[in-house]
Write a protein that holds these residues in place. Structure first.
Motif, PDB file in Angstrom:
ATOM      1  N   TRP A 165     -12.428   9.452   6.712  1.00 34.70           N
ATOM      2  CA  TRP A 165     -11.479  10.327   6.028  1.00 34.70           C
ATOM      3  C   TRP A 165     -10.259   9.505   5.663  1.00 34.70           C
ATOM      4  CZ3 TRP A 165     -11.297  16.081   7.786  1.00 34.70           C
ATOM      5  CH2 TRP A 165     -12.608  16.563   7.895  1.00 34.70           C
ATOM      6  N   ARG A 166      -9.787   9.645   4.463  1.00 30.06           N
ATOM      7  CA  ARG A 166      -8.765   8.745   3.920  1.00 30.06           C
ATOM      8  C   ARG A 166      -7.412   9.439   3.839  1.00 30.06           C
ATOM      9  NH1 ARG A 166      -7.814   7.343  -1.475  1.00 30.06           N
ATOM     10  NH2 ARG A 166      -9.592   8.659  -2.086  1.00 30.06           N
ATOM     11  N   VAL A 167      -6.354   8.663   4.143  1.00 27.45           N
ATOM     12  CA  VAL A 167      -4.985   9.164   4.080  1.00 27.45           C
ATOM     13  C   VAL A 167      -4.161   8.240   3.195  1.00 27.45           C
ATOM     14  CG1 VAL A 167      -2.863   9.609   5.397  1.00 27.45           C
ATOM     15  CG2 VAL A 167      -5.088  10.239   6.358  1.00 27.45           C
ATOM     16  N   GLU A 168      -3.419   8.819   2.269  1.00 28.06           N
ATOM     17  CA  GLU A 168      -2.459   8.081   1.447  1.00 28.06           C
ATOM     18  C   GLU A 168      -1.103   8.762   1.612  1.00 28.06           C
ATOM     19  OE1 GLU A 168      -5.127   6.865  -2.421  1.00 28.06           O
ATOM     20  OE2 GLU A 168      -4.293   8.886  -2.327  1.00 28.06           O
ATOM     21  N   ARG A 169      -0.046   7.981   1.609  1.00 28.53           N
ATOM     22  CA  ARG A 169       1.275   8.610   1.723  1.00 28.53           C
ATOM     23  C   ARG A 169       2.330   7.759   1.038  1.00 28.53           C
ATOM     24  NH1 ARG A 169       3.058   7.597   8.065  1.00 28.53           N
ATOM     25  NH2 ARG A 169       2.704   5.349   8.026  1.00 28.53           N
ATOM     26  N   ALA A 170       3.393   8.410   0.628  1.00 30.48           N
ATOM     27  CA  ALA A 170       4.503   7.721  -0.029  1.00 30.48           C
ATOM     28  C   ALA A 170       5.707   8.645  -0.029  1.00 30.48           C
ATOM     29  CB  ALA A 170       4.141   7.335  -1.466  1.00 30.48           C
ATOM     30  N   TYR A 171       6.884   8.047  -0.057  1.00 30.58           N
ATOM     31  CA  TYR A 171       8.095   8.836  -0.238  1.00 30.58           C
ATOM     32  C   TYR A 171       8.237   9.221  -1.701  1.00 30.58           C
ATOM     33  CZ  TYR A 171       9.825   7.569   4.415  1.00 30.58           C
ATOM     34  OH  TYR A 171       9.982   7.420   5.765  1.00 30.58           O
ATOM     35  N   GLN A 172       8.753  10.422  -1.953  1.00 27.87           N
ATOM     36  CA  GLN A 172       9.205  10.705  -3.295  1.00 27.87           C
ATOM     37  C   GLN A 172      10.311   9.704  -3.615  1.00 27.87           C
ATOM     38  OE1 GLN A 172       9.673  14.740  -4.522  1.00 27.87           O
ATOM     39  NE2 GLN A 172       8.259  15.536  -2.979  1.00 27.87           N
ATOM     40  N   PRO A 173      10.355   9.167  -4.841  1.00 28.62           N
ATOM     41  CA  PRO A 173      11.188   8.000  -5.141  1.00 28.62           C
ATOM     42  C   PRO A 173      12.620   8.112  -4.635  1.00 28.62           C
ATOM     43  CG  PRO A 173       9.810   8.525  -7.014  1.00 28.62           C
ATOM     44  CD  PRO A 173       9.606   9.624  -6.022  1.00 28.62           C
ATOM     45  N   VAL A 190      11.794  12.149   1.678  1.00 29.75           N
ATOM     46  CA  VAL A 190      10.836  13.253   1.617  1.00 29.75           C
ATOM     47  C   VAL A 190       9.450  12.618   1.498  1.00 29.75           C
ATOM     48  CG1 VAL A 190      10.060  15.262   0.314  1.00 29.75           C
ATOM     49  CG2 VAL A 190      12.517  14.794   0.567  1.00 29.75           C
ATOM     50  N   LEU A 191       8.614  12.823   2.498  1.00 27.98           N
ATOM     51  CA  LEU A 191       7.352  12.090   2.626  1.00 27.98           C
ATOM     52  C   LEU A 191       6.168  12.978   2.250  1.00 27.98           C
ATOM     53  CD1 LEU A 191       6.014   9.430   3.601  1.00 27.98           C
ATOM     54  CD2 LEU A 191       5.870  10.478   5.877  1.00 27.98           C
ATOM     55  N   ARG A 192       5.328  12.466   1.353  1.00 28.75           N
ATOM     56  CA  ARG A 192       4.135  13.199   0.900  1.00 28.75           C
ATOM     57  C   ARG A 192       2.890  12.454   1.388  1.00 28.75           C
ATOM     58  NH1 ARG A 192       0.788  13.865  -3.967  1.00 28.75           N
ATOM     59  NH2 ARG A 192       0.482  16.104  -4.391  1.00 28.75           N
ATOM     60  N   THR A 193       2.078  13.155   2.182  1.00 28.07           N
ATOM     61  CA  THR A 193       0.852  12.586   2.739  1.00 28.07           C
ATOM     62  C   THR A 193      -0.345  13.330   2.156  1.00 28.07           C
ATOM     63  OG1 THR A 193       1.987  12.052   4.808  1.00 28.07           O
ATOM     64  CG2 THR A 193      -0.428  12.086   4.851  1.00 28.07           C
ATOM     65  N   VAL A 194      -1.291  12.585   1.564  1.00 30.84           N
ATOM     66  CA  VAL A 194      -2.489  13.180   0.975  1.00 30.84           C
ATOM     67  C   VAL A 194      -3.672  12.878   1.886  1.00 30.84           C
ATOM     68  CG1 VAL A 194      -4.029  13.246  -1.016  1.00 30.84           C
ATOM     69  CG2 VAL A 194      -1.556  12.952  -1.352  1.00 30.84           C
ATOM     70  N   HIS A 195      -4.351  13.926   2.317  1.00 31.57           N
ATOM     71  CA  HIS A 195      -5.553  13.816   3.143  1.00 31.57           C
ATOM     72  C   HIS A 195      -6.775  14.055   2.264  1.00 31.57           C
ATOM     73  CE1 HIS A 195      -3.283  14.050   7.003  1.00 31.57           C
ATOM     74  NE2 HIS A 195      -2.461  14.813   6.301  1.00 31.57           N
ATOM     75  N   TYR A 230       6.198  -7.381   6.110  1.00 32.70           N
ATOM     76  CA  TYR A 230       5.847  -6.767   7.392  1.00 32.70           C
ATOM     77  C   TYR A 230       6.218  -5.287   7.442  1.00 32.70           C
ATOM     78  CZ  TYR A 230       4.734 -11.354   9.260  1.00 32.70           C
ATOM     79  OH  TYR A 230       4.160 -12.580   9.481  1.00 32.70           O
ATOM     80  N   ALA A 231       6.837  -4.760   6.397  1.00 32.17           N
ATOM     81  CA  ALA A 231       7.123  -3.329   6.342  1.00 32.17           C
ATOM     82  C   ALA A 231       5.810  -2.552   6.359  1.00 32.17           C
ATOM     83  CB  ALA A 231       7.926  -3.003   5.087  1.00 32.17           C
ATOM     84  N   ASN A 232       5.871  -1.336   6.858  1.00 29.06           N
ATOM     85  CA  ASN A 232       4.655  -0.520   6.854  1.00 29.06           C
ATOM     86  C   ASN A 232       4.391   0.039   5.455  1.00 29.06           C
ATOM     87  OD1 ASN A 232       6.418   1.646   6.580  1.00 29.06           O
ATOM     88  ND2 ASN A 232       5.776   2.701   8.444  1.00 29.06           N
ATOM     89  N   ASP A 233       3.419   0.914   5.334  1.00 31.24           N
ATOM     90  CA  ASP A 233       2.994   1.379   4.017  1.00 31.24           C
ATOM     91  C   ASP A 233       4.050   2.211   3.304  1.00 31.24           C
ATOM     92  OD1 ASP A 233       2.489   3.285   6.078  1.00 31.24           O
ATOM     93  OD2 ASP A 233       1.264   4.452   4.714  1.00 31.24           O
ATOM     94  N   VAL A 234       5.072   2.684   4.034  1.00 34.32           N
ATOM     95  CA  VAL A 234       6.156   3.428   3.382  1.00 34.32           C
ATOM     96  C   VAL A 234       7.479   2.665   3.491  1.00 34.32           C
ATOM     97  CG1 VAL A 234       5.094   5.689   3.496  1.00 34.32           C
ATOM     98  CG2 VAL A 234       6.421   4.878   5.446  1.00 34.32           C
ATOM     99  N   GLY A 235       7.381   1.348   3.665  1.00 38.65           N
ATOM    100  CA  GLY A 235       8.551   0.486   3.529  1.00 38.65           C
ATOM    101  C   GLY A 235       9.500   0.456   4.701  1.00 38.65           C
ATOM    102  N   LEU A 236       9.035   0.800   5.912  1.00 39.32           N
ATOM    103  CA  LEU A 236       9.899   0.822   7.081  1.00 39.32           C
ATOM    104  C   LEU A 236       9.693  -0.425   7.933  1.00 39.32           C
ATOM    105  CD1 LEU A 236       9.452   4.534   8.186  1.00 39.32           C
ATOM    106  CD2 LEU A 236      11.241   3.566   6.721  1.00 39.32           C
ATOM    107  N   LEU A 237      10.800  -0.937   8.465  1.00 40.66           N
ATOM    108  CA  LEU A 237      10.778  -2.113   9.335  1.00 40.66           C
ATOM    109  C   LEU A 237      11.274  -1.728  10.725  1.00 40.66           C
ATOM    110  CD1 LEU A 237      12.364  -4.697   6.872  1.00 40.66           C
ATOM    111  CD2 LEU A 237       9.987  -4.721   7.676  1.00 40.66           C
ATOM    112  N   SER A 238      10.543  -2.173  11.732  1.00 39.50           N
ATOM    113  CA  SER A 238      11.029  -2.034  13.103  1.00 39.50           C
ATOM    114  C   SER A 238      11.870  -3.269  13.441  1.00 39.50           C
ATOM    115  CB  SER A 238       9.853  -1.889  14.072  1.00 39.50           C
ATOM    116  OG  SER A 238       9.102  -3.095  14.106  1.00 39.50           O
TER     117      SER A 238
END
Length: 598
Positions: free
Chosen positions: A64-72, A76-81, A554-562
């Motif tokens: 099962w596939r998940v895609e996600r991105a912030y609205q520009p 506000v995060l949109r996740t598609v299952h 090294y950012a994750n798929d929505v551009g966040l860095l730890s």
């Protein structure tokens, strides 16, 4: 439950608090009152500490596939299952106040989590599992059915109301579990509103309307960020993350959203970063200016001035609470297992008790950076603060301290601390004509020069062939990369150039990462971005650009860095999202844009 990786989480914010939502649809962290308040959802730190999962039934199945991105340029995060039965989108946000636009975002946030489901194709069955556990999991609430099909969770000082715009919700014994179908073109909205116990009842929550209002608020805020330089998308997104970490009521920027995410899985270097550090102050201001956020920079400065108060003989703490609280004493939560069984879990941070000689340098450098906005002459409080901090440096610079990495062993004469003492005096001398009669630029300049001579003499190690972490030590420390960045030495100085090479060679962890010291198990992203700046200043812009792109990658798929990166796996480690990592990215991008502008 398998523990999600740190990179699995997306960040939601209302500039009052924040939440973490995993790729699996589970909100595992939310401290609703403000960033450093007790969590209602704390499964990030213990499987039994509360969560809210909203996802297709069976979404854990392979394939099962998940895609996600912030609205520009929003949080506000949109996740598609994507499932065999069809596809659905879940849009998550923390609600903005109605009518909030631009820099009003967060001033009166209602503390409401929004989750809106949209059917895209087919017909998909979803489950919502709402399991609040207030006070970091210490409490199991009573759940009460309310008129209109809402459920009220009550425990201790917390009340959370869960509602839906199209479903009737029913309380279970210790959770609210709901299953429902969504077909293409259909929508279902949820809202969870927090309020303090014994407070006024919440207004009726309208998930869809509140989500539309929140998107508009972020879009209006976006118009205030007009960065012109290298890597504009990365910089603008990092600016949005910094905005999301800002406690809007005071202007303070939290170092991270989380507490106790480990620097090494199973390790004990787990600290609470939900506070605001003065050490990061000048770097943060620079990043906010680079990203064209002048209002945030001015508010941050006001917060710092109020938090410090009148400077006396006692050292200024390295960090404060988000509203300027000084005493943020640390305690261990014995009841929490910790992320990936990494104990202890800490709330509060005892670094506020340490002597940190670099703090005044960060603050005085920030005044120097903002002096053109602060009026002429500077107002009385600013003049007193700068003079007080500078005098404190003049009296104490010879003392040892705990260094910028806040070691918990013994005091040492850390090189970076001495250099920031030099910065405090150097910038104060430049500000002296605007500081009034208390300014003593001749004396300050003499002490500044003495510090410089001492650092150059005692900071160099012939054995290491470099400037090292502390006087009398042969051990390298990446904090010496600050020397060119703050203007203490040019990067082309032979000894400084040798130091940069030694840091890259000895502290390099692979994958372009730089560790803080040799025994550090992971690459520290700020240090990596500091090396980018040093390479630019040394005239190696092309190599610096390549290193920047590797670090940003090294950012994750929505551009966040730890905070850190495991050099062997590339996995994120430490608290997230980490302000310093995004600050380092912004400042390095600007250095690549214009090496001549500080």
């Amino acid at each position: 439950m398998d523990q999600p990786t740190i990179a699995d989480y997306g960040f939601l914010s209302d500039c009052r608090s924040g939440a973490l939502v995993g790729r699996n649809g589970s909100i595992d962290w939310w401290c609703p009152d403000r960033f450093d308040s007790p969590a209602v959802f704390g499964r990030l730190l213990d499987p039994e500490a509360g969560h809210w999962r909203l996802a297709p039934v069976g979404a854990d199945r392979p394939g099962w596939r998940v895609e996600r991105a912030y609205q520009p340029e929003t949080l506000v995060l949109r996740t598609v299952h994507h499932t065999p039965q069809g596809s659905v989108a879940v849009t998550d946000a923390l609600a903005a106040e109605r009518g909030a636009r631009g820099h009003q975002l967060g001033l009166n946030s209602p503390a409401v989590l929004l989750r809106c489901v949209e059917g895209l194709s087919g017909r998909v069955r979803l489950a919502s599992d709402f399991v609040p556990r207030p006070d970091h999991g210490l409490l199991t609430p009573y759940l009460h059915d309310q008129p209109g099909g809402t459920v009220l969770a009550v425990a201790g000082a917390t009340m959370v109301e869960l509602c839906s715009d199209s479903l009737t919700l029913r309380a279970g014994t210790d959770r609210v579990h709901t299953e429902f179908d969504v077909a293409a073109g259909e929508t279902v909205g949820f809202a969870a509103g927090y309020r303090a116990a014994y407070g006024a009842p919440s207004a009726r929550l309208d998930p869809s309307a509140m989500l539309a209002e929140t998107v508009q608020a972020w879009e209006a805020f976006r118009e205030t960020h007009r960065y012109q330089g290298c890597y504009p998308e990365l910089v603008r997104h990092s600016a949005v993350v910094l905005t999301g970490l800002t406690y809007a009521r005071s202007g303070a920027v939290a170092a991270a959203l989380t507490t106790s995410l480990p620097e090494q899985l199973g390790g004990d270097r787990n600290y609470d970063y939900r506070y605001a550090w003065l050490r990061d102050f000048s770097m943060t201001l620079r990043a906010l200016w680079v990203a064209a956020c002048p209002a945030e920079a001015s508010r941050l400065f006001t917060w710092a001035a109020h938090s410090i108060g009148r400077v006396g003989a006692e050292p200024v703490p390295v960090l404060f609470g988000l509203a300027g609280e000084r005493d943020i004493s640390e305690h261990v939560a014995e009841h929490l297992r910790g992320y990936a069984d990494s104990r202890p879990v800490r709330f509060g941070n005892d670094a506020w008790r340490q002597r940190q000689l670099d703090v005044p340098g960060e603050v005085v450098a920030a005044v120097w950076r903002l002096h053109h906005l602060l009026g002429d002459p500077l107002d009385y409080e600013v003049r007193e603060m700068v003079c007080g901090l500078t005098e404190q440096v003049a009296e104490t610079w010879r003392l040892p301290d705990r260094g910028m990495w806040e070691t918990r062993d013994v005091d040492r004469h850390y090189l970076s601390s001495k250099v920031l003492c030099w910065v405090a005096l150097d910038r104060a001398v430049a500000l002296a004509p605007r500081l009034g009669e208390r300014a003593d630029p001749r004396r300050w300049a003499a002490i500044r020069d003495e510090i410089r001579d001492t650092v150059l003499r005692r900071g160099w190690s012939e054995r290491a062939g470099a400037y090292t972490g502390a006087f009398g030590s042969d051990e390298l420390d990446a904090s010496v990369l600050f020397l060119p960045v703050v203007g203490f030495l040019p990067a082309t100085d032979p000894r400084m150039r040798a130091t940069i090479d030694a840091v890259e060679r000895v502290l390099g962890a692979g994958g372009g990462l730089i560790r803080r010291w040799e025994t550090d198990p992971a690459g520290f992203l700020l240090c990596t971005f500091l090396l980018v700046e040093c390479l630019v200043l040394a005239g190696e812009r092309e190599r610096a650009g390549a290193l920047f792109e590797r670090a940003a990658g090294y950012a994750n798929d929505v551009g966040l860095l730890s905070e850190q990166i495991d050099p062997h796996t590339g996995a994120q480690l430490g608290n997230t999202p980490q302000a310093l990592s995004h600050i380092g990215l912004i400042n390095a991008a600007w250095r690549l844009t214009d090496p001549t502008t500080d």
